[in-house]
Design an enzyme around this catalytic site. Structure first.
Site, short mmCIF file in Angstrom:
data_model
loop_
_atom_site.label_atom_id
_atom_site.label_comp_id
_atom_site.label_asym_id
_atom_site.label_seq_id
_atom_site.Cartn_x
_atom_site.Cartn_y
_atom_site.Cartn_z
N ARG A 1 0.69 -1.32 -0.14
CA ARG A 1 0.00 0.03 -0.17
C ARG A 1 0.86 1.40 -0.11
NH1 ARG A 1 -4.44 -1.10 4.65
NH2 ARG A 1 -5.30 0.65 4.10
N ASP B 1 -16.19 0.76 4.92
CA ASP B 1 -16.01 -0.63 5.39
C ASP B 1 -17.31 -1.38 5.61
OD1 ASP B 1 -13.17 -0.23 5.65
OD2 ASP B 1 -13.54 0.62 7.76
N ARG C 1 -10.13 -4.16 -3.29
CA ARG C 1 -11.51 -4.67 -2.71
C ARG C 1 -12.33 -4.75 -3.85
NH1 ARG C 1 -12.11 -2.50 3.40
NH2 ARG C 1 -10.46 -4.14 4.53
#
Length: 430
Positions: free
Chosen positions: A120, A309, A340
């Site tokens: 990341r 989330d 994701r």
């Protein structure tokens, strides 16, 4: 370890929501930055919150803990000199502490998850730390990262909000402690604004004054402030509960989750509104969410940036809805423990879901009849992916096996215990 999720037509029972990971990590940090002793009631225990515990202890905080509370004696503006910090796979903990350790002489954040957090980027925060006079050594914006600070100076700062709001939060924790006043201008489209609201809420509770523009694009931060030792109570966690609520929505269910405040500032509280729009029968009263699912859901469109989330759980529910659902403004999902969007949708397709990927959108063509399943799925070391794929497995025609499902402990170690208590047919396997 892996987990096998078998088709489960009915869920029934009552559980208490996990304590909020986001609030726990923030309360632990402000307690560490205070002079004196703070008390945190009902702090979360997960890999992320434990990473914050471990790191603030390395930096000089003292923690005494029992089943109900954590009592923390802080190090104030003077963290202890430490050569290395290990945040595990906790991106928010890394970024918050990259800000705080600007007060230290030299600290290296090590890379223990090269296939997840190690991939990341953190360039935007690194650039702003340079504006404070902090030298940062890094691997093309990635771990390992060495912070050489000691005497950061406030002033006119800019930070990009395009990738993550965590960079801005890091600055908001640090700048009140600097001698100089600071003005922070946020460039680009700030992601996850609601989480900045949580940071500001915790800072205010800790005695910090910050003047924030209504749209969170500009902040005035008086320097020379000190964190006050306080008592905090952690509220129930909506992001983790979202997956349990989605599981109740896609099955025949009579499920109650306690300790989910109606007036919470957690953006993921939107899961309640989303399920209502999907025509899932539920009530939300006195902190209790009661779902009487019938397995029938309607498609919807949703701005996912408001509840980052919870999006994967919402998508899992939409897999079984009548019609086509669209989750938009979700590009920041690409910069989490995994991508994701791409990684998650690839696994959903393996299970039989009909989903499409856009750069900043997820399109779900619902299959009310269910999906085939009967496959092994890679969760990409991502706790949110693991929880969401479990929801899909409950409505699959054949069992699915989720690889490395133990990584759910990053945020919700009791997840499989909780869904099993509600009747879900899940089994740990090596």
């Amino acid at each position: 370890m892996d987990v096998i999720v078998r088709p489960t037509p009915k869920l029934n029972g009552e559980i208490g929501a996990l304590s909020s990971k986001n609030y726990t990590t923030r309360y632990l940090l402000v307690a560490a930055l205070a002079e004196g002793t703070s008390t945190i009631y009902y702090p979360a225990h997960s890999e992320d919150s434990d990473a914050m515990r471990r790191c603030i202890q390395d930096l000089g905080a003292v923690i005494e803990e029992d089943e109900e509370k954590a009592v923390i004696t802080g190090f104030g503006k003077s963290p202890r000199d430490v050569k290395e910090l290990n945040v595990g796979n906790a991106g928010a903990v890394l970024r918050f502490l990259m800000g705080v350790t600007a007060l230290s002489k030299e600290v290296t954040f090590v890379n223990t998850y090269p296939d997840s957090l190690g991939k990341r980027p953190h360039d935007d925060l690194i650039e702003t730390l340079g504006q404070l006079g902090v030298e940062v050594e890094h691997n093309e914006g990635r771990l390992p990262i060495t912070i050489r600070g000691g005497h950061p100076k406030g002033g006119q700062l800019t930070v990009s909000g395009e990738v993550s709001s965590q960079y801005l939060s890091a600055l908001l924790f640090l700048t009140p402690l600097l001698a100089e006043d600071s003005e922070i201008t946020v460039t680009g489209d700030l992601k996850s604004k609601v989480v900045i609201g949580q940071t500001l809420e915790v800072l205010e509770q800790a005695g910090i004054t910050i003047d924030a523009a209504e749209d969170y694009t500009f902040f005035r931060v008086p320097g020379g402030q000190s964190y006050e030792a306080k008592t905090y109570t952690v509220q129930g966690d909506y992001p983790g509960s979202a997956a349990v609520l989605a599981a109740a929505a896609v099955t025949q269910s009579d499920v109650t989750i306690r300790n989910l405040s109606e007036d919470s500032k957690q953006g993921e509280r939107a899961i309640i509104d989303v399920l209502r729009k999907m025509e899932v029968p539920l009530t939300h009263e006195n902190g209790n969410v009661h779902v009487e699912g019938n397995g029938t859901l309607k498609a919807l469109e949703f701005d996912g940036d408001a509840a980052t989330d919870a999006v994967l759980a919402m998508v899992a529910a939409a897999v079984f809805a009548e019609g086509t659902s669209r989750f938009y403004n979700v590009e920041n999902l690409r910069y989490k423990e995994c991508d994701r969007i791409a990684d998650y949708l690839n696994e959903l397709r393996k299970a039989g879901a009909n989903v499409e990927e856009r750069q900043a959108e997820i399109i779900v063509h619902g299959r009310p009849e269910g999906v085939e399943g009967g496959v092994e799925i890679n969760a990409h070391y991502d706790h949110r992916v693991i929880m969401a794929l479990t929801v899909v497995g409950l409505r699959a025609q054949q069992p699915i096996r989720i690889k490395d499902a133990h990584h759910v402990a990053k945020s919700y170690p009791q997840y499989f215990d909780h869904v099993r208590a509600l009747g879900a047919d899940v089994e740990w396997v090596k």
